[in-house]
Design a protein around this motif. Structure first.
Motif, mmCIF file in Angstrom:
data_model
loop_
_atom_site.group_PDB
_atom_site.id
_atom_site.type_symbol
_atom_site.label_atom_id
_atom_site.label_comp_id
_atom_site.label_asym_id
_atom_site.label_seq_id
_atom_site.Cartn_x
_atom_site.Cartn_y
_atom_site.Cartn_z
ATOM 1 N N ASN A 279 2.763 6.101 -6.141
ATOM 2 C CA ASN A 279 2.804 6.027 -4.809
ATOM 3 C C ASN A 279 1.426 6.727 -4.083
ATOM 4 O OD1 ASN A 279 4.277 4.808 -2.498
ATOM 5 N ND2 ASN A 279 4.498 6.506 -1.766
ATOM 6 N N GLN A 280 1.311 7.724 -4.479
ATOM 7 C CA GLN A 280 0.194 8.677 -3.812
ATOM 8 C C GLN A 280 -1.198 7.902 -4.006
ATOM 9 O OE1 GLN A 280 0.115 11.092 -1.966
ATOM 10 N NE2 GLN A 280 2.189 11.865 -2.249
ATOM 11 N N PRO B 288 1.640 5.458 5.071
ATOM 12 C CA PRO B 288 0.315 5.038 4.489
ATOM 13 C C PRO B 288 -0.860 5.199 5.499
ATOM 14 C CG PRO B 288 2.068 3.682 3.533
ATOM 15 C CD PRO B 288 2.460 4.419 4.627
ATOM 16 N N LYS C 271 -1.386 4.646 -2.043
ATOM 17 C CA LYS C 271 -1.670 4.762 -0.390
ATOM 18 C C LYS C 271 -3.309 4.898 -0.045
ATOM 19 C CE LYS C 271 2.379 7.314 1.249
ATOM 20 N NZ LYS C 271 2.944 8.666 1.638
ATOM 21 N N GLY D 167 6.446 5.050 2.511
ATOM 22 C CA GLY D 167 6.496 5.968 3.252
ATOM 23 C C GLY D 167 7.640 6.521 3.767
ATOM 24 N N CYS E 19 0.816 -1.104 -0.029
ATOM 25 C CA CYS E 19 0.171 -0.094 -0.033
ATOM 26 C C CYS E 19 0.787 1.216 -0.070
ATOM 27 C CB CYS E 19 -1.029 0.109 1.227
ATOM 28 S SG CYS E 19 -0.038 -0.260 2.929
ATOM 29 N N GLY E 20 2.104 1.177 -0.460
ATOM 30 C CA GLY E 20 2.703 2.385 -0.949
ATOM 31 C C GLY E 20 3.830 2.588 -0.036
ATOM 32 N N PHE F 287 5.556 3.520 9.192
ATOM 33 C CA PHE F 287 5.767 3.467 7.872
ATOM 34 C C PHE F 287 6.473 2.155 7.409
ATOM 35 C CE2 PHE F 287 10.080 4.899 8.421
ATOM 36 C CZ PHE F 287 10.618 4.600 7.039
#
Ligand code: NAD
Length: 445
Positions: free
Chosen positions: A295-296, A336, A299, A263, A260-261, A325
């Motif tokens: 990535n945005q 995220p 998230k 951070g 989920c990305g 993160f």
């Protein structure tokens, strides 16, 4: 050697304690009195495995000292590391004001020539800027000597920082001064005894190396996340694809886990800084723009999956495992979890969350929600599941790898697991009556 480290954050503290552990005398400085008071008592102000033991041992041995007095701490230093923050400015560029402030203070107060090392991640040209700030002060004070500025970016990973520092893949030294290089090589020699892993280059190349490394790693993550999205559409399991490509030695298994990305305090801000460096030369960097944009979007994946599975989330109770993160840290910068918490709390959901280390930082960020009971930060991962409509896994702490799934199924009101780190096997979950939604994985019918 007599060393001073300025900035007692993740990088400064690890640098200081590891050099002290090798027998050097190290003074550490921070502007935060609270931080220094805790450190003087042997308490680490950050969560980093192993750091507290190193602080205690080296404090007791008299090799480590903490203070808020920069001039005093630097008065006998041969090497001074600057490890202060370089956060994103409003336009995305790296704000180097903390570095420049330290350089000015050193220039005004140092009464002996020193090697000043830029350890913070800072844009190309920063070490030269620090050199001119110091040179200017030396001229003003009419002293006969010159300080030598070295760029020595840090590559440690939070959660494994001590090990990374003690056994670095490489040490990058940016300097064209032979004497500074000799001293820096001597300082790092105990850490690279097995292989010569010291790479010496220009200051500008050293600064660029750090940004290129971080943005490359971020690119790998966004790449696999994009592949995972297509896998979802095509009915392909991205975990099979990951193993398929990772076994190619040219690719390798690192940093190709869909999730989920990313951070943290580094990847997002370093990409923004790199884009700003390029913008100064009117140079588009479409690859890095896309890495950040992907990535945005990534998230928001947990929230999108929750909505897809549960519909309107207003009034729902959601359980979250993992707020940091990444595992092994209490750091929540750009995590995220913040994107999900912001949306859930604003949308009228209740959240019951558990993290082994980051709950205090989350409580400081959402004081109102905690006070009103909309956000409950629990000490027990299973207590977070009581009457929840779903479990969302956001950080792959080891303790979440093999939970008691029977208890998970028993406690959840709806047997739904949104697996933001692809930790669980969809078939096993299905056999336990749990609906599993992974990133780029197929939901068992
Ligand atoms: P941090 O925010 O945890 O720590 C910075 C510390 O510097 C703070 O304690 C702050 O109080 C102190 N400080 C600020 N101004 C000061 C001054 N004038 N005198 C004394 N202390 C001062 O930051 P961090 O995570 O340790 O990162 C530091 C730098 O290292 C950043 O440039 C970052 O990008 C880079 N870096 C971080 C990591 C990481 O994993 N955290 C890894 C590699 C590189």
């Amino acid at each position: 050697m007599q060393i001073t480290v300025i900035g007692c954050g993740y990088v400064g503290l690890v640098t200081a304690t590891c050099f002290a552990e090798m027998g050097n005398r190290v003074s550490c400085v921070d502007t935060s009195t609270q931080r220094i008071n805790a450190l003087q008592r042997g308490e680490a102000p950050i969560f980093e495995p192993g750091i507290e033991a190193l602080i205690t041992t080296n404090l007791r041995a008299g090799r480590l000292a903490f203070s808020t007095d920069t001039a005093g701490a630097c008065s006998r230093a041969e090497v001074i590391f600057i490890a202060v923050g370089t956060p994103s400015a409003a336009d995305g560029s790296a704000d180097i004001s903390q570095i420049v402030a330290v350089a000015s203070e050193l220039g005004r107060t140092l009464d002996q020539p020193a090697i000043v090392v830029c350890k913070s991640t800072a844009p190309v040209g920063t070490a030269c800027r620090v050199q001119s700030v110091l040179d200017h002060q030396c001229q003003r004070r009419q002293v006969a000597w010159q300080h030598r500025v070295v760029s020595n970016p840090e590559f440690l990973k939070e959660g494994a920082a001590i090990d990374d520092f003690m056994r670095p893949d490489r040490v990058v030294l940016g300097t064209d001064d032979a004497d500074a290089e000799r001293v820096m090589r001597a300082l790092y020699e105990p850490f690279v005894r097995n292989h010569d892993r010291i790479l010496c280059m220009s200051r500008r190349a050293a600064e660029m190396t750090k940004y290129a490394a971080n943005t490359f790693l971020a690119t790998r993550i966004s790449f696999i996340n994009e592949i995972a999205s297509l896998c979802e559409q095509l009915g392909v399991d991205v975990e099979e694809v990951r193993k398929g490509i990772g076994s190619d030695q040219r690719i390798g298994h690192h940093f190709i886990y869909a999730g989920c990305g990313y951070g943290g305090s580094c990847f997002p801000k370093d990409i923004r800084a790199m884009l700003q460096m390029a913008a100064q030369y009117d140079m588009p960097m479409p690859i890095l723009h896309s890495v950040e944009a992907r990535n945005q979007q990534q998230k928001t994946w947990p929230l999108r999956m929750l909505k897809r599975e549960l519909g309107n989330l207003h009034g729902r109770t959601l359980a979250i495992w993992g707020l940091a993160f990444k595992p092994g840290t209490d750091d929540i910068r750009d995590a995220p979890s913040l994107v999900l918490l912001d949306a859930l709390l604003a949308g009228g959901s209740s959240v019951q969350a558990f993290d082994p280390a980051a709950s205090d930082n989350i409580a400081q960020r959402y004081p109102e929600a905690v006070k009103e009971g909309q956000l409950k930060l629990l000490q027990d991962p299973y207590a977070a599941l009581n009457n929840a409509d779903a479990l969302v896994l956001l950080t792959e702490w080891k303790q979440f790898r093999q939970p008691d799934f029977h208890l998970v199924a028993q406690r959840l009101r709806t047997p739904l697991v949104i697996d933001g780190r692809n930790q669980y096997d969809p078939q096993t979950m299905a056999s336990l009556g749990l609906r599993h939604v992974g990133v780029g994985r197929q939901v068992a019918p």
